[in-house]
Write an enzyme that holds these catalytic residues in place. Structure first.
Site, mmCIF file in Angstrom:
data_model
loop_
_atom_site.group_PDB
_atom_site.id
_atom_site.type_symbol
_atom_site.label_atom_id
_atom_site.label_comp_id
_atom_site.label_asym_id
_atom_site.label_seq_id
_atom_site.Cartn_x
_atom_site.Cartn_y
_atom_site.Cartn_z
ATOM 1 N N HIS A 143 0.652 -1.217 0.075
ATOM 2 C CA HIS A 143 0.160 0.019 -0.384
ATOM 3 C C HIS A 143 1.173 1.177 0.846
ATOM 4 O O HIS A 143 0.185 2.703 0.289
ATOM 5 C CB HIS A 143 -1.062 -0.402 0.940
ATOM 6 C CG HIS A 143 -0.745 0.310 2.714
ATOM 7 N ND1 HIS A 143 -1.251 0.065 3.344
ATOM 8 C CD2 HIS A 143 0.856 0.448 2.851
ATOM 9 C CE1 HIS A 143 -0.371 -0.125 4.458
ATOM 10 N NE2 HIS A 143 0.997 0.478 3.675
ATOM 11 N N GLU B 119 3.621 -4.311 9.469
ATOM 12 C CA GLU B 119 2.414 -4.340 8.876
ATOM 13 C C GLU B 119 1.963 -5.615 8.231
ATOM 14 O O GLU B 119 0.562 -5.696 8.156
ATOM 15 C CB GLU B 119 2.564 -3.507 7.540
ATOM 16 C CG GLU B 119 2.592 -2.329 7.813
ATOM 17 C CD GLU B 119 3.084 -1.141 6.588
ATOM 18 O OE1 GLU B 119 3.342 0.319 6.994
ATOM 19 O OE2 GLU B 119 3.206 -1.580 5.436
#
Lengths: 288, 113
Positions: free
Chosen positions: A12, A241
């Site tokens: 992302h 993450e």
């Protein structure tokens, strides 16, 4: 009843959003990364989701250190894209499904996940870049409703992989107990290995990433034995993450199979990855 | 906190979060264009407004990422300061590792081979 038909995990980073804005998908640098999305688009087309549950981390847009929730769930009719300070275009707002959000929040709290509920929420690149990647032709008219779930990956202590797995399980149970016939896809965003800060900046661990990509499909509970510090060591300070991916995988309660995967180093300072998973109930698996 | 088996890495925990609060609050404010402009007009006054200590002000003045981290900065907020300076994450990676930007990019590419 609502049904989770599958999940997509994807990188992302803001640089992807910039490459999309500048239409660089076919540049030699970006092509091996963006080519990994055609299969995801094809799968989404036949999956026909009504709702995307977006499990991501905020990087300092909606949340600051004054109040840092470990788990936050959106409960709004709309989620705003906003200026993050470095020139990424602001996108159209993303539609929410407040009724579904409150159903999920009620189930999570009953399941002993004391989440923060957010009726006013801006979503940053952890959310917007995956939407842009998965719905490139939307032109700002997003074809799905969204339900943001933000996991703290900014300020330690972070929730453990085991805790994020259990959160995912609880989200899966909550969604599948919703009485409306909705088709739901779960996104888990971020990663894979990368580190932006310190003299170890630029750290990437291909061997560990490949282990994670294999293991999250066939033996995800093995990942719950890792600690957060294991993740920092093996995946880098921001590679934590991967917690979002673990929660995503936890939400798939059925028989899970891999539809597609792509892995490419480097995109910006990270190992870029995409994973598409199908989730079938026992009955569907038998019929197939 | 430093972990002896993870070199070159400071885990951003409660101790760092307390130490760096003012610095990170200033960087968080850079989400808004008006605040970025105000900082650019008078950096020193803006640092005063957010109550930065001397160590933090020096690190901001010198654009020194390792010093900003040592002063309690968190990389996600510092990235917004880097945005004002038009520095991307390869630029700040190169600065922190003492490499040229090209050498840093080559290091990233080499990790894939």
């Amino acid at each position: 009843m609502a049904q989770i038909v599958g999940a997509i995990a994807t990188s992302h980073i803001p640089a992807i959003g910039k490459a999309i804005a500048e239409k660089r998908q076919n540049d030699p640098y970006w092509k091996p990364f963006f080519d990994g999305y055609a299969a995801a688009h094809a799968w989404l087309k036949q999956a026909r989701p009504d709702v995307v549950v977006m499990i991501y981390n905020d990087h300092g847009l909606n949340f600051f250190l004054d109040k840092m929730p470990t788990f936050a769930v959106g409960a709004a009719a709309q989620y705003r894209s906003e200026d993050e300070g470095w020139g990424l275009p602001v996108l159209n707002s993303f539609p929410g499904d407040a009724a579904l959000s409150w159903h999920v929040i009620e189930h999570l709290v009953a399941d002993e996940f004391d989440v923060v509920s957010c009726q006013d929420m801006a979503v940053d690149h952890g959310f917007t870049v995956p939407m842009n990647l998965m719905f490139p032709d939307a032109g700002g008219q997003w074809p799905v409703k969204t339900l943001p779930v933000s996991i703290n990956t900014v300020q330690h202590p972070l929730p453990s992989p085991a805790r994020c797995w259990k959160l995912g399980r609880a989200i899966g149970r909550a969604i599948e107990s919703y009485p409306k016939d909705l088709r739901v896809v779960v996104f888990g965003t971020g990663g894979l290995s990368h580190q932006l800060d310190g003299t170890r900046a630029g750290f990437i661990n291909k061997k560990f990433d490949l282990y994670c990509l294999d293991t999250i499909v066939r033996d995800p509970e093995a990942l719950t034995k890792l600690s957060v510090i294991d993740l920092v060591r093996e995946a880098g300070a921001q590679g934590v993450e991967f917690l979002n991916w673990i929660a995503m995988r936890g939400a798939l309660l059925g028989n899970v199979s891999q539809v597609h995967r792509n892995y490419h180093i480097p995109i910006s300072n990270t190992a870029g990855a995409t994973l598409v998973l199908e989730n079938r109930t026992a009955a569907q698996s038998q019929a197939a | 906190m430093q972990h002896h088996d993870i070199p070159g890495t400071t885990v951003f925990d409660g101790e760092q979060a307390q130490k760096g609060y003012a610095l990170n609050a200033m960087c968080y404010s850079f989400n808004a264009a008006a605040n970025r402009d105000e900082f650019k007009r008078d950096e020193d006054a803006y640092c005063t407004k957010y109550g930065l200590n001397e160590e933090q002000r020096t690190a901001i003045r010198e654009r020194n990422v390792l010093k900003l981290l040592a002063a309690g900065g968190n990389v996600y907020y510092l990235a917004k300061f880097a945005g004002i300076l038009n520095l991307n994450v390869q630029d700040i990676g190169a600065q922190q590792t003492g490499m040229s930007v090209d050498a840093f990019k080559e290091k990233l590419a080499a990790a894939g081979r």
